[in-house]
Enzyme design. Sequence first.
Site, PDB file in Angstrom:
ATOM      1  N   TYR A 117      53.264  46.430  23.772  1.00 55.27           N
ATOM      2  CA  TYR A 117      53.790  47.645  24.406  1.00 55.27           C
ATOM      3  C   TYR A 117      55.299  47.717  24.164  1.00 55.27           C
ATOM      4  O   TYR A 117      56.004  46.721  24.342  1.00 55.27           O
ATOM      5  CB  TYR A 117      53.583  47.584  25.926  1.00 55.27           C
ATOM      6  CG  TYR A 117      52.283  48.125  26.478  1.00 55.27           C
ATOM      7  CD1 TYR A 117      51.088  48.036  25.768  1.00 55.27           C
ATOM      8  CD2 TYR A 117      52.245  48.696  27.755  1.00 55.27           C
ATOM      9  CE1 TYR A 117      49.906  48.506  26.315  1.00 55.27           C
ATOM     10  CE2 TYR A 117      51.066  49.175  28.306  1.00 55.27           C
ATOM     11  CZ  TYR A 117      49.898  49.078  27.577  1.00 55.27           C
ATOM     12  OH  TYR A 117      48.741  49.548  28.127  1.00 55.27           O
ATOM     13  N   ASP A 168      37.706  43.435  31.227  1.00 52.45           N
ATOM     14  CA  ASP A 168      37.779  43.350  32.688  1.00 52.45           C
ATOM     15  C   ASP A 168      37.097  44.597  33.255  1.00 52.45           C
ATOM     16  O   ASP A 168      37.633  45.705  33.182  1.00 52.45           O
ATOM     17  CB  ASP A 168      39.242  43.267  33.146  1.00 52.45           C
ATOM     18  CG  ASP A 168      39.362  43.028  34.652  1.00 52.45           C
ATOM     19  OD1 ASP A 168      38.338  43.129  35.368  1.00 52.45           O
ATOM     20  OD2 ASP A 168      40.483  42.745  35.115  1.00 52.45           O
ATOM     21  N   LYS A 211      40.674  39.961  45.766  1.00 52.40           N
ATOM     22  CA  LYS A 211      39.863  38.759  45.572  1.00 52.40           C
ATOM     23  C   LYS A 211      40.768  37.542  45.651  1.00 52.40           C
ATOM     24  O   LYS A 211      41.914  37.606  45.211  1.00 52.40           O
ATOM     25  CB  LYS A 211      39.165  38.801  44.212  1.00 52.40           C
ATOM     26  CG  LYS A 211      37.984  39.754  44.184  1.00 52.40           C
ATOM     27  CD  LYS A 211      37.940  40.564  42.943  1.00 52.40           C
ATOM     28  CE  LYS A 211      39.036  41.597  42.989  1.00 52.40           C
ATOM     29  NZ  LYS A 211      39.188  42.375  41.802  1.00 52.40           N
ATOM     30  N   THR A 266      37.698  48.371  38.712  1.00 50.98           N
ATOM     31  CA  THR A 266      37.781  49.786  39.065  1.00 50.98           C
ATOM     32  C   THR A 266      37.905  50.604  37.778  1.00 50.98           C
ATOM     33  O   THR A 266      37.225  51.615  37.596  1.00 50.98           O
ATOM     34  CB  THR A 266      39.013  50.027  39.958  1.00 50.98           C
ATOM     35  OG1 THR A 266      38.945  49.118  41.053  1.00 50.98           O
ATOM     36  CG2 THR A 266      39.051  51.447  40.454  1.00 50.98           C
ATOM     37  N   ASP A 315      47.140  42.569  35.679  1.00 48.47           N
ATOM     38  CA  ASP A 315      45.800  41.967  35.623  1.00 48.47           C
ATOM     39  C   ASP A 315      45.317  41.804  34.183  1.00 48.47           C
ATOM     40  O   ASP A 315      44.672  40.818  33.839  1.00 48.47           O
ATOM     41  CB  ASP A 315      44.796  42.768  36.470  1.00 48.47           C
ATOM     42  CG  ASP A 315      44.738  44.255  36.132  1.00 48.47           C
ATOM     43  OD1 ASP A 315      45.601  44.761  35.375  1.00 48.47           O
ATOM     44  OD2 ASP A 315      43.813  44.916  36.638  1.00 48.47           O
TER      45      ASP A 315
HETATM   46  N1  LIG Z   1      32.845  45.262  47.474  1.00 49.47           N
HETATM   47  C1  LIG Z   1      33.079  45.987  46.383  1.00 49.47           C
HETATM   48  N2  LIG Z   1      34.003  46.967  46.414  1.00 49.47           N
HETATM   49  C2  LIG Z   1      34.259  47.707  45.321  1.00 49.47           C
HETATM   50  N3  LIG Z   1      33.641  47.525  44.155  1.00 49.47           N
HETATM   51  C3  LIG Z   1      32.715  46.560  44.063  1.00 49.47           C
HETATM   52  C4  LIG Z   1      32.398  45.737  45.163  1.00 49.47           C
HETATM   53  N4  LIG Z   1      31.445  44.859  44.753  1.00 49.47           N
HETATM   54  C5  LIG Z   1      31.190  45.127  43.473  1.00 49.47           C
HETATM   55  N5  LIG Z   1      31.928  46.153  43.039  1.00 49.47           N
HETATM   56  C6  LIG Z   1      31.883  46.707  41.682  1.00 49.47           C
HETATM   57  O1  LIG Z   1      33.025  46.232  41.070  1.00 49.47           O
HETATM   58  C7  LIG Z   1      33.758  47.283  40.455  1.00 49.47           C
HETATM   59  C8  LIG Z   1      35.209  47.067  40.855  1.00 49.47           C
HETATM   60  O2  LIG Z   1      35.559  45.823  40.299  1.00 49.47           O
HETATM   61  P1  LIG Z   1      36.629  44.850  40.926  1.00 49.47           P
HETATM   62  O3  LIG Z   1      36.265  44.509  42.310  1.00 49.47           O
HETATM   63  O4  LIG Z   1      36.843  43.790  39.919  1.00 49.47           O
HETATM   64  O5  LIG Z   1      37.828  45.873  40.969  1.00 49.47           O
HETATM   65  P2  LIG Z   1      39.332  45.682  41.281  1.00 49.47           P
HETATM   66  O6  LIG Z   1      39.793  44.316  40.881  1.00 49.47           O
HETATM   67  O7  LIG Z   1      39.610  46.150  42.641  1.00 49.47           O
HETATM   68  O8  LIG Z   1      39.823  46.733  40.304  1.00 49.47           O
HETATM   69  P3  LIG Z   1      40.990  46.751  39.283  1.00 49.47           P
HETATM   70  O9  LIG Z   1      41.563  45.386  39.220  1.00 49.47           O
HETATM   71  O10 LIG Z   1      40.303  47.183  38.040  1.00 49.47           O
HETATM   72  O11 LIG Z   1      41.904  47.744  39.858  1.00 49.47           O
HETATM   73  C9  LIG Z   1      33.178  48.603  40.930  1.00 49.47           C
HETATM   74  O12 LIG Z   1      32.918  49.421  39.810  1.00 49.47           O
HETATM   75  C10 LIG Z   1      31.882  48.226  41.624  1.00 49.47           C
HETATM   76  O13 LIG Z   1      30.756  48.635  40.874  1.00 49.47           O
HETATM   77  C1  LIG Z   2      44.260  49.715  34.119  1.00 52.31           C
HETATM   78  C2  LIG Z   2      44.325  48.981  35.447  1.00 52.31           C
HETATM   79  C3  LIG Z   2      44.166  49.974  36.602  1.00 52.31           C
HETATM   80  C4  LIG Z   2      43.145  48.005  35.474  1.00 52.31           C
HETATM   81  O1  LIG Z   2      43.126  47.315  36.677  1.00 52.31           O
HETATM   82  C5  LIG Z   2      45.648  48.168  35.582  1.00 52.31           C
HETATM   83  O2  LIG Z   2      45.736  47.229  34.578  1.00 52.31           O
HETATM   84  C6  LIG Z   2      46.856  49.058  35.547  1.00 52.31           C
HETATM   85  O3  LIG Z   2      47.199  49.674  36.529  1.00 52.31           O
HETATM   86  N1  LIG Z   2      47.536  49.120  34.370  1.00 52.31           N
HETATM   87  C7  LIG Z   2      48.751  49.852  34.149  1.00 52.31           C
HETATM   88  C8  LIG Z   2      48.699  50.661  32.881  1.00 52.31           C
HETATM   89  C9  LIG Z   2      48.498  49.852  31.624  1.00 52.31           C
HETATM   90  O4  LIG Z   2      47.958  48.731  31.647  1.00 52.31           O
HETATM   91  O5  LIG Z   2      48.893  50.373  30.552  1.00 52.31           O
HETATM   92  K   LIG Z   3      40.918  43.625  37.734  1.00 50.27           K
END
Ligand SMILES: Nc1ncnc2c1ncn2[C@@H]1O[C@H](COP(=O)(O)OP(=O)(O)OP(=O)(O)O)[C@@H](O)[C@H]1O
Ligand SMILES: CC(C)(CO)[C@@H](O)C(=O)NCCC(=O)O
Ligand SMILES: [K+]
Length: 237
Positions: A86, A115, A14, A118, A95
Amino acid sequence: MSVLLLDVGNSRVKWRLTTLSGERYYGDSDAADIALQTWVEQPQRVMVSSVREQADLHTQLELIFGQRLQWLKEPLPSSPQFQHCYPEPRRLGVDRWLAMLGGRVQQSGDLLVVDAGTALTIDLFSGDNQHQGGYIVPGLRMAQNALFTGTDRVRPYQDEQNEQDTAPGKNTLNCVAAGVLRQNLALVQSLLDEYPEHQPLITGGDGQLLAGRLGLSYSPDLIFDGMDSLCAGSSIV
Ligand SMILES: Nc1ncnc2c1ncn2[C@@H]1O[C@H](COP(=O)(O)OP(=O)(O)OP(=O)(O)O)[C@@H](O)[C@H]1O
Ligand SMILES: CC(C)(CO)[C@@H](O)C(=O)NCCC(=O)O
Ligand SMILES: [K+]
Protein backbone atom coordinates in the site's frame (compact mmCIF):
# COMPACT_ATOMS: atom_id res chain seq x y z
CA MET A 1 4.73 -15.01 30.53
CA SER A 2 0.91 -15.00 30.64
CA VAL A 3 -0.44 -13.16 27.62
CA LEU A 4 -3.95 -11.99 26.79
CA LEU A 5 -4.60 -11.28 23.11
CA LEU A 6 -7.78 -9.55 21.94
CA ASP A 7 -8.90 -9.31 18.32
CA VAL A 8 -11.55 -6.60 17.98
CA GLY A 9 -13.44 -7.15 14.72
CA ASN A 10 -16.43 -5.37 13.26
CA SER A 11 -18.87 -7.94 14.69
CA ARG A 12 -17.34 -9.13 17.96
CA VAL A 13 -14.23 -9.45 20.08
CA LYS A 14 -12.30 -12.72 20.19
CA TRP A 15 -9.66 -13.41 22.84
CA ARG A 16 -6.97 -15.94 23.66
CA LEU A 17 -5.34 -16.16 27.07
CA THR A 18 -2.10 -18.12 27.38
CA THR A 19 -1.28 -18.87 31.03
CA LEU A 20 2.16 -19.10 32.63
CA SER A 21 2.03 -22.87 32.27
CA GLY A 22 1.20 -22.54 28.56
CA GLU A 23 -2.48 -23.50 28.72
CA ARG A 24 -4.69 -21.66 26.25
CA TYR A 25 -8.20 -20.38 26.84
CA TYR A 26 -10.43 -18.88 24.17
CA GLY A 27 -13.58 -16.81 24.12
CA ASP A 28 -15.58 -14.23 22.27
CA SER A 29 -17.99 -11.52 23.35
CA ASP A 30 -19.39 -8.08 22.66
CA ALA A 31 -16.92 -5.24 23.12
CA ALA A 32 -19.14 -3.94 25.94
CA ASP A 33 -18.66 -7.14 28.01
CA ILE A 34 -14.90 -7.57 27.71
CA ALA A 35 -14.04 -5.29 30.63
CA LEU A 36 -16.36 -7.35 32.89
CA GLN A 37 -14.66 -10.63 32.04
CA THR A 38 -12.83 -12.50 34.81
CA TRP A 39 -9.61 -14.13 33.62
CA VAL A 40 -8.37 -17.49 34.94
CA GLU A 41 -5.00 -15.84 35.48
CA GLN A 42 -3.98 -12.17 35.54
CA PRO A 43 -2.19 -11.54 32.24
CA GLN A 44 1.28 -10.00 32.44
CA ARG A 45 0.93 -8.65 28.95
CA VAL A 46 -2.19 -7.64 27.00
CA MET A 47 -2.22 -6.94 23.29
CA VAL A 48 -5.32 -5.68 21.48
CA SER A 49 -5.68 -5.35 17.74
CA SER A 50 -8.69 -3.42 16.58
CA VAL A 51 -10.17 -2.53 13.22
CA ARG A 52 -12.66 -0.27 15.04
CA GLU A 53 -12.18 2.92 16.99
CA GLN A 54 -13.61 1.51 20.28
CA ALA A 55 -12.49 4.45 22.43
CA ASP A 56 -14.58 3.25 25.42
CA LEU A 57 -13.06 -0.21 25.37
CA HIS A 58 -9.59 1.28 25.04
CA THR A 59 -10.14 3.49 28.10
CA GLN A 60 -11.62 0.64 30.15
CA LEU A 61 -8.75 -1.72 29.35
CA GLU A 62 -6.20 0.99 30.12
CA LEU A 63 -7.79 1.40 33.56
CA ILE A 64 -7.63 -2.36 34.19
CA PHE A 65 -4.25 -3.23 32.69
CA GLY A 66 -2.30 0.05 32.69
CA GLN A 67 1.23 -0.39 31.36
CA ARG A 68 0.58 -4.03 30.51
CA LEU A 69 -1.72 -2.96 27.65
CA GLN A 70 -0.59 -2.49 24.09
CA TRP A 71 -3.24 -1.31 21.61
CA LEU A 72 -2.57 -1.88 17.94
CA LYS A 73 -4.83 0.00 15.55
CA GLU A 74 -2.78 -0.08 12.39
CA PRO A 75 0.10 -2.01 10.85
CA LEU A 76 3.68 -1.01 11.58
CA PRO A 77 5.75 0.36 8.71
CA SER A 78 7.67 -2.01 6.43
CA SER A 79 10.20 -4.32 8.08
CA PRO A 80 12.05 -7.48 6.99
CA GLN A 81 9.07 -9.43 8.42
CA PHE A 82 6.56 -7.55 6.29
CA GLN A 83 6.95 -5.28 3.31
CA HIS A 84 3.90 -3.24 2.42
CA CYS A 85 2.47 -2.71 -1.05
CA TYR A 86 0.00 0.00 0.00
CA PRO A 87 1.25 3.53 -0.71
CA GLU A 88 -0.38 4.35 2.68
CA PRO A 89 0.45 1.27 4.81
CA ARG A 90 -1.59 2.59 7.75
CA ARG A 91 -4.72 2.12 5.68
CA LEU A 92 -4.23 -1.65 5.54
CA GLY A 93 -6.46 -3.36 8.12
CA VAL A 94 -4.40 -4.39 11.13
CA ASP A 95 -6.20 -7.77 11.10
CA ARG A 96 -5.06 -8.47 7.53
CA TRP A 97 -1.50 -7.54 8.42
CA LEU A 98 -1.57 -9.76 11.52
CA ALA A 99 -3.12 -12.69 9.65
CA MET A 100 -0.23 -12.58 7.18
CA LEU A 101 2.34 -12.35 10.01
CA GLY A 102 0.56 -15.26 11.71
CA GLY A 103 0.57 -17.23 8.48
CA ARG A 104 4.32 -16.78 8.33
CA VAL A 105 4.65 -18.37 11.80
CA GLN A 106 3.03 -21.51 10.37
CA GLN A 107 4.47 -21.62 6.83
CA SER A 108 7.36 -20.38 4.75
CA GLY A 109 6.91 -19.66 1.04
CA ASP A 110 4.11 -17.90 -0.81
CA LEU A 111 0.84 -17.61 1.12
CA LEU A 112 -2.79 -16.97 0.23
CA VAL A 113 -4.35 -15.72 3.46
CA VAL A 114 -8.14 -15.78 3.70
CA ASP A 115 -9.97 -14.15 6.63
CA ALA A 116 -13.67 -14.95 6.47
CA GLY A 117 -14.97 -12.40 8.97
CA THR A 118 -17.52 -9.61 8.73
CA ALA A 119 -15.73 -8.89 5.48
CA LEU A 120 -14.01 -11.64 3.51
CA THR A 121 -10.43 -10.63 2.81
CA ILE A 122 -7.92 -12.51 0.68
CA ASP A 123 -4.26 -11.47 0.68
CA LEU A 124 -1.26 -12.66 -1.27
CA PHE A 125 2.00 -12.71 0.68
CA SER A 126 5.23 -13.79 -1.00
CA GLY A 127 7.90 -16.05 0.44
CA ASP A 128 10.18 -13.03 0.82
CA ASN A 129 7.54 -11.25 2.96
CA GLN A 130 6.19 -8.86 0.34
CA HIS A 131 2.47 -8.10 0.53
CA GLN A 132 1.37 -8.61 -3.06
CA GLY A 133 -2.11 -7.13 -2.61
CA GLY A 134 -5.53 -8.48 -1.83
CA TYR A 135 -9.30 -8.39 -2.05
CA ILE A 136 -12.11 -7.20 0.24
CA VAL A 137 -15.72 -8.31 -0.27
CA PRO A 138 -18.73 -8.60 2.08
CA GLY A 139 -18.64 -11.71 4.28
CA LEU A 140 -21.52 -14.19 4.40
CA ARG A 141 -23.64 -12.44 7.01
CA MET A 142 -22.99 -8.98 5.61
CA ALA A 143 -23.82 -10.07 2.05
CA GLN A 144 -27.10 -11.62 3.24
CA ASN A 145 -27.96 -8.50 5.22
CA ALA A 146 -27.32 -6.33 2.15
CA LEU A 147 -30.10 -8.23 0.34
CA PHE A 148 -32.45 -8.21 3.33
CA THR A 149 -32.08 -4.48 3.86
CA GLY A 150 -31.76 -3.35 0.22
CA THR A 151 -34.90 -5.04 -1.12
CA ASP A 152 -38.51 -5.20 0.01
CA ARG A 153 -39.22 -8.87 -0.49
CA VAL A 154 -35.96 -10.72 0.03
CA ARG A 155 -36.48 -11.35 3.73
CA PRO A 156 -35.05 -13.56 6.49
CA TYR A 157 -38.30 -15.47 7.03
CA GLN A 158 -38.24 -16.90 10.56
CA ASP A 159 -39.76 -20.22 9.45
CA GLU A 160 -36.90 -20.89 7.01
CA GLN A 161 -33.57 -22.47 8.00
CA ASN A 162 -30.14 -21.51 6.66
CA GLU A 163 -28.92 -24.91 5.43
CA GLN A 164 -25.34 -23.66 4.85
CA ASP A 165 -25.50 -25.55 1.57
CA THR A 166 -24.68 -24.67 -2.04
CA ALA A 167 -27.64 -26.55 -3.55
CA PRO A 168 -30.18 -24.34 -5.35
CA GLY A 169 -32.41 -22.71 -2.74
CA LYS A 170 -36.08 -23.68 -2.56
CA ASN A 171 -37.12 -20.79 -0.34
CA THR A 172 -35.98 -17.18 0.00
CA LEU A 173 -33.49 -17.69 2.84
CA ASN A 174 -31.89 -20.67 1.12
CA CYS A 175 -31.56 -18.84 -2.20
CA VAL A 176 -29.74 -16.03 -0.39
CA ALA A 177 -27.62 -18.21 1.91
CA ALA A 178 -26.61 -20.65 -0.83
CA GLY A 179 -25.99 -17.79 -3.24
CA VAL A 180 -23.65 -15.81 -1.02
CA LEU A 181 -21.89 -18.98 0.14
CA ARG A 182 -21.28 -19.97 -3.48
CA GLN A 183 -20.12 -16.42 -4.24
CA ASN A 184 -17.54 -16.44 -1.43
CA LEU A 185 -16.41 -19.99 -2.29
CA ALA A 186 -16.08 -19.13 -5.98
CA LEU A 187 -13.97 -16.07 -5.21
CA VAL A 188 -11.57 -18.03 -2.99
CA GLN A 189 -11.46 -20.93 -5.48
CA SER A 190 -10.65 -18.56 -8.35
CA LEU A 191 -7.59 -17.37 -6.43
CA LEU A 192 -6.56 -20.90 -5.46
CA ASP A 193 -6.69 -21.74 -9.18
CA GLU A 194 -4.81 -18.64 -10.25
CA TYR A 195 -2.09 -18.89 -7.59
CA PRO A 196 -1.48 -22.64 -7.18
CA GLU A 197 2.00 -22.02 -5.76
CA HIS A 198 0.58 -19.96 -2.87
CA GLN A 199 -0.19 -22.07 0.20
CA PRO A 200 -3.74 -21.28 1.39
CA LEU A 201 -4.52 -20.46 5.03
CA ILE A 202 -8.08 -19.75 6.15
CA THR A 203 -9.19 -18.06 9.35
CA GLY A 204 -12.20 -16.06 10.66
CA GLY A 205 -15.73 -16.68 11.89
CA ASP A 206 -16.86 -18.33 8.62
CA GLY A 207 -13.43 -19.83 7.91
CA GLN A 208 -14.30 -23.33 9.04
CA LEU A 209 -17.31 -23.47 6.77
CA LEU A 210 -15.37 -22.22 3.74
CA ALA A 211 -12.32 -24.37 4.45
CA GLY A 212 -14.47 -27.51 4.78
CA ARG A 213 -16.18 -26.79 1.47
CA LEU A 214 -12.86 -26.14 -0.29
CA GLY A 215 -11.15 -29.22 1.16
CA LEU A 216 -8.65 -27.09 3.10
CA SER A 217 -7.72 -27.07 6.76
CA TYR A 218 -8.88 -24.28 9.06
CA SER A 219 -6.39 -22.06 10.93
CA PRO A 220 -8.44 -20.36 13.67
CA ASP A 221 -5.46 -18.65 15.35
CA LEU A 222 -3.80 -16.75 12.50
CA ILE A 223 -4.41 -13.29 13.98
CA PHE A 224 -3.41 -14.38 17.50
CA ASP A 225 -0.26 -16.02 16.13
CA GLY A 226 0.57 -12.78 14.33
CA MET A 227 0.16 -10.89 17.62
CA ASP A 228 2.30 -13.49 19.39
CA SER A 229 5.07 -13.04 16.86
CA LEU A 230 4.98 -9.30 17.55
CA CYS A 231 5.19 -9.94 21.32
CA ALA A 232 8.09 -12.32 20.80
CA GLY A 233 10.08 -9.90 18.64
CA SER A 234 9.05 -6.91 20.73
CA SER A 235 11.90 -4.90 19.21
CA ILE A 236 9.74 -4.24 16.14
CA VAL A 237 6.74 -2.97 18.15
N1 LIG B 1 -21.42 -14.71 17.36
C1 LIG B 1 -21.23 -14.31 16.10
N2 LIG B 1 -21.40 -13.01 15.78
C2 LIG B 1 -21.20 -12.59 14.52
N3 LIG B 1 -20.82 -13.39 13.53
C3 LIG B 1 -20.63 -14.69 13.79
C4 LIG B 1 -20.81 -15.21 15.09
N4 LIG B 1 -20.52 -16.54 15.04
C5 LIG B 1 -20.19 -16.82 13.78
N5 LIG B 1 -20.26 -15.73 13.01
C6 LIG B 1 -19.97 -15.70 11.57
O1 LIG B 1 -18.72 -15.12 11.48
C7 LIG B 1 -18.72 -14.05 10.54
C8 LIG B 1 -17.99 -12.90 11.22
O2 LIG B 1 -16.69 -13.37 11.44
P1 LIG B 1 -15.78 -12.90 12.64
O3 LIG B 1 -16.45 -13.16 13.93
O4 LIG B 1 -14.44 -13.47 12.37
O5 LIG B 1 -15.84 -11.36 12.35
P2 LIG B 1 -15.05 -10.16 12.95
O6 LIG B 1 -13.69 -10.58 13.38
O7 LIG B 1 -15.91 -9.45 13.90
O8 LIG B 1 -15.00 -9.36 11.67
P3 LIG B 1 -13.86 -8.56 10.98
O9 LIG B 1 -12.60 -8.83 11.72
O10 LIG B 1 -13.89 -9.10 9.60
O11 LIG B 1 -14.33 -7.17 11.11
C9 LIG B 1 -20.16 -13.74 10.18
O12 LIG B 1 -20.28 -13.70 8.77
C10 LIG B 1 -20.96 -14.89 10.75
O13 LIG B 1 -21.46 -15.73 9.73
C1 LIG C 1 -11.47 -5.13 5.63
C2 LIG C 1 -11.61 -5.25 7.13
C3 LIG C 1 -12.95 -4.65 7.58
C4 LIG C 1 -11.61 -6.74 7.47
O1 LIG C 1 -11.77 -6.93 8.83
C5 LIG C 1 -10.42 -4.57 7.88
O2 LIG C 1 -9.23 -5.17 7.52
C6 LIG C 1 -10.35 -3.10 7.58
O3 LIG C 1 -11.07 -2.32 8.15
N1 LIG C 1 -9.42 -2.70 6.67
C7 LIG C 1 -9.15 -1.34 6.30
C8 LIG C 1 -9.07 -1.16 4.81
C9 LIG C 1 -8.00 -1.97 4.13
O4 LIG C 1 -7.55 -3.02 4.63
O5 LIG C 1 -7.59 -1.55 3.02
K1 LIG D 1 -11.02 -10.56 11.26
